[in-house]
Design an enzyme around this catalytic site. Structure first.
Site, PDB file in Angstrom:
ATOM      1  N   ASP A   1     -43.663  13.453   9.903  1.00  0.00           N
ATOM      2  CA  ASP A   1     -43.279  11.907  10.009  1.00  0.00           C
ATOM      3  C   ASP A   1     -43.766  11.423  11.213  1.00  0.00           C
ATOM      4  O   ASP A   1     -43.643  11.950  12.967  1.00  0.00           O
ATOM      5  CB  ASP A   1     -41.694  12.297  10.328  1.00  0.00           C
TER       6      ASP A   1
ATOM      7  N   GLY B   1     -32.707  17.124  13.669  1.00  0.00           N
ATOM      8  CA  GLY B   1     -32.504  15.832  13.038  1.00  0.00           C
ATOM      9  C   GLY B   1     -32.084  15.441  11.601  1.00  0.00           C
ATOM     10  O   GLY B   1     -33.214  16.318  10.740  1.00  0.00           O
TER      11      GLY B   1
ATOM     12  N   THR C   1     -62.639   1.122  29.388  1.00  0.00           N
ATOM     13  CA  THR C   1     -61.347   1.835  29.458  1.00  0.00           C
ATOM     14  C   THR C   1     -59.309   1.690  28.201  1.00  0.00           C
ATOM     15  O   THR C   1     -59.291   2.810  28.256  1.00  0.00           O
ATOM     16  CB  THR C   1     -59.953   0.418  30.841  1.00  0.00           C
TER      17      THR C   1
ATOM     18  N   ASP D   1     -33.171  13.657   9.614  1.00  0.00           N
ATOM     19  CA  ASP D   1     -34.023  13.287   8.772  1.00  0.00           C
ATOM     20  C   ASP D   1     -35.331  14.115   9.062  1.00  0.00           C
ATOM     21  O   ASP D   1     -36.303  13.672   7.979  1.00  0.00           O
ATOM     22  CB  ASP D   1     -35.002  11.780   9.697  1.00  0.00           C
TER      23      ASP D   1
ATOM     24  N   TYR E   1     -33.497  27.016  12.816  1.00  0.00           N
ATOM     25  CA  TYR E   1     -32.698  26.690  14.195  1.00  0.00           C
ATOM     26  C   TYR E   1     -31.648  26.840  14.703  1.00  0.00           C
ATOM     27  O   TYR E   1     -30.507  27.316  14.395  1.00  0.00           O
ATOM     28  CB  TYR E   1     -32.179  24.500  13.807  1.00  0.00           C
TER      29      TYR E   1
ATOM     30  N   ALA F   1     -36.836   1.224  12.072  1.00  0.00           N
ATOM     31  CA  ALA F   1     -36.813   0.368  10.922  1.00  0.00           C
ATOM     32  C   ALA F   1     -35.382   1.485   9.887  1.00  0.00           C
ATOM     33  O   ALA F   1     -35.542   2.332  10.223  1.00  0.00           O
ATOM     34  CB  ALA F   1     -37.833   1.114  10.159  1.00  0.00           C
ATOM     35  N   ILE F   2     -35.414   0.815   8.882  1.00  0.00           N
ATOM     36  CA  ILE F   2     -34.284   0.990   7.507  1.00  0.00           C
ATOM     37  C   ILE F   2     -34.916   1.165   6.072  1.00  0.00           C
ATOM     38  O   ILE F   2     -35.519  -0.463   5.941  1.00  0.00           O
ATOM     39  CB  ILE F   2     -33.194   0.633   7.650  1.00  0.00           C
ATOM     40  N   LYS F   3     -35.182   1.881   6.342  1.00  0.00           N
ATOM     41  CA  LYS F   3     -35.230   1.853   3.887  1.00  0.00           C
ATOM     42  C   LYS F   3     -34.572   1.775   3.736  1.00  0.00           C
ATOM     43  O   LYS F   3     -33.442   3.215   3.963  1.00  0.00           O
ATOM     44  CB  LYS F   3     -36.975   2.752   4.585  1.00  0.00           C
TER      45      LYS F   3
END
EC number: 2.7.1.33
Length: 257
Positions: free
Chosen positions: A125, A103, A179, A105, A96, A16-18
């Site tokens: 997230d 990323g 199951t 995000d 890092y 999705a795009i917010k």
């Protein structure tokens, strides 16, 4: 209200795009659309109360998504800025190995979380993938993990085991007796177990680390939050918050997609 300073922040995720229009002090309007329905944004943005003076984007959905967003932004003649992670920004430093490979995000979410709590915490997230990232009490990103999110786990099981895909009616049980519930409960246990293990690891990292909560965001956050037993809060659109903080700092210059 100074419309000349309005920011359009865009979080282009895997599914999705917010987006949100920020005044510099608060969100004026926010919205979202599926990646498969990006053109819906054209209609929504045509109704904005004022054009943005700047555009800041976190994009992890690939070049096609970036190209489509660029095309949608052309009517405003505003050069979009595409953020990347760095070694240090807005009070957060990164351990890092190659900071720029984190990323964007995740980086924006870490910045937003640090701005909120200013103490050691987990930033979780829960989306297509679930990321569990660690922040020290000094704002240092210590590292984090990536595991398949709820939908990705379901699709993986459906792909390799066909009839074993858990139906919508499945429910969580501590000791599943069919199951369908076994599959659903296993998914919840795997995700919550990964999160709670990272919580314990950060708690034991140093005697000086004091964890008071976990900050959760993403489409699957509310589901997972029902099954964890550690202090937490859900923050909608944490990545957008991070973008607004980065924009306000003026500490960015990223024009590459």
């Amino acid at each position: 209200m100074n419309v000349s300073s309005f920011l359009l922040a865009i979080d282009s995720g895997n599914t999705a795009i917010k987006w949100g229009l920020h005044t510099g002090d608060q969100w004026l309007v926010r919205g979202s659309a599926l990646q498969s329905e990006r053109m819906v944004l054209k209609q929504a943005w045509a109704l904005l109360p004022a054009p943005p003076a700047s555009v800041l984007i976190s994009n992890v959905a690939g070049l096609q998504a970036a190209d489509d967003l660029t095309a949608l932004l052309k009517p405003w003649y505003v050069q979009p800025h595409w953020i990347t992670a760095s070694a240090s920004q807005c009070g957060v430093t990164s351990r890092y190995t190659k900071p720029e490979q984190l990323g964007c995000d995740r980086w924006a979410a870490l910045i937003a979380a640090w701005y909120r709590v200013q103490r050691a915490c987990l930033v979780v997230d829960v989306g297509t993938a679930m990321t569990v990232d660690t922040l020290s009490s000094t704002g240092e990103f210590l590292g984090g993990i990536i595991v398949p999110g709820p939908d990705a786990m379901k699709q993986a099981l459906a792909g390799c085991a066909g009839t074993l895909a858990a139906p919508v009616s499945s429910c969580f049980q501590n000791f599943p007796v069919n199951t369908e519930n076994a599959l659903y409960s296993g998914m919840i246990q795997a995700l919550s177990g990964a999160l709670e293990r990272m919580y314990r690891l950060l708690s034991s990292y140093s005697e000086k680390q004091t964890l008071t909560e976990v900050i959760m965001t993403g489409g699957g956050a509310a589901l997972l939050a029902q099954h964890i037993h550690i202090p937490h809060r859900i923050v909608d659109s944490l990545v957008l918050e991070g973008l607004a903080i980065i924009a306000k700092s003026g500490n960015f210059d990223y024009n590459k997609k």
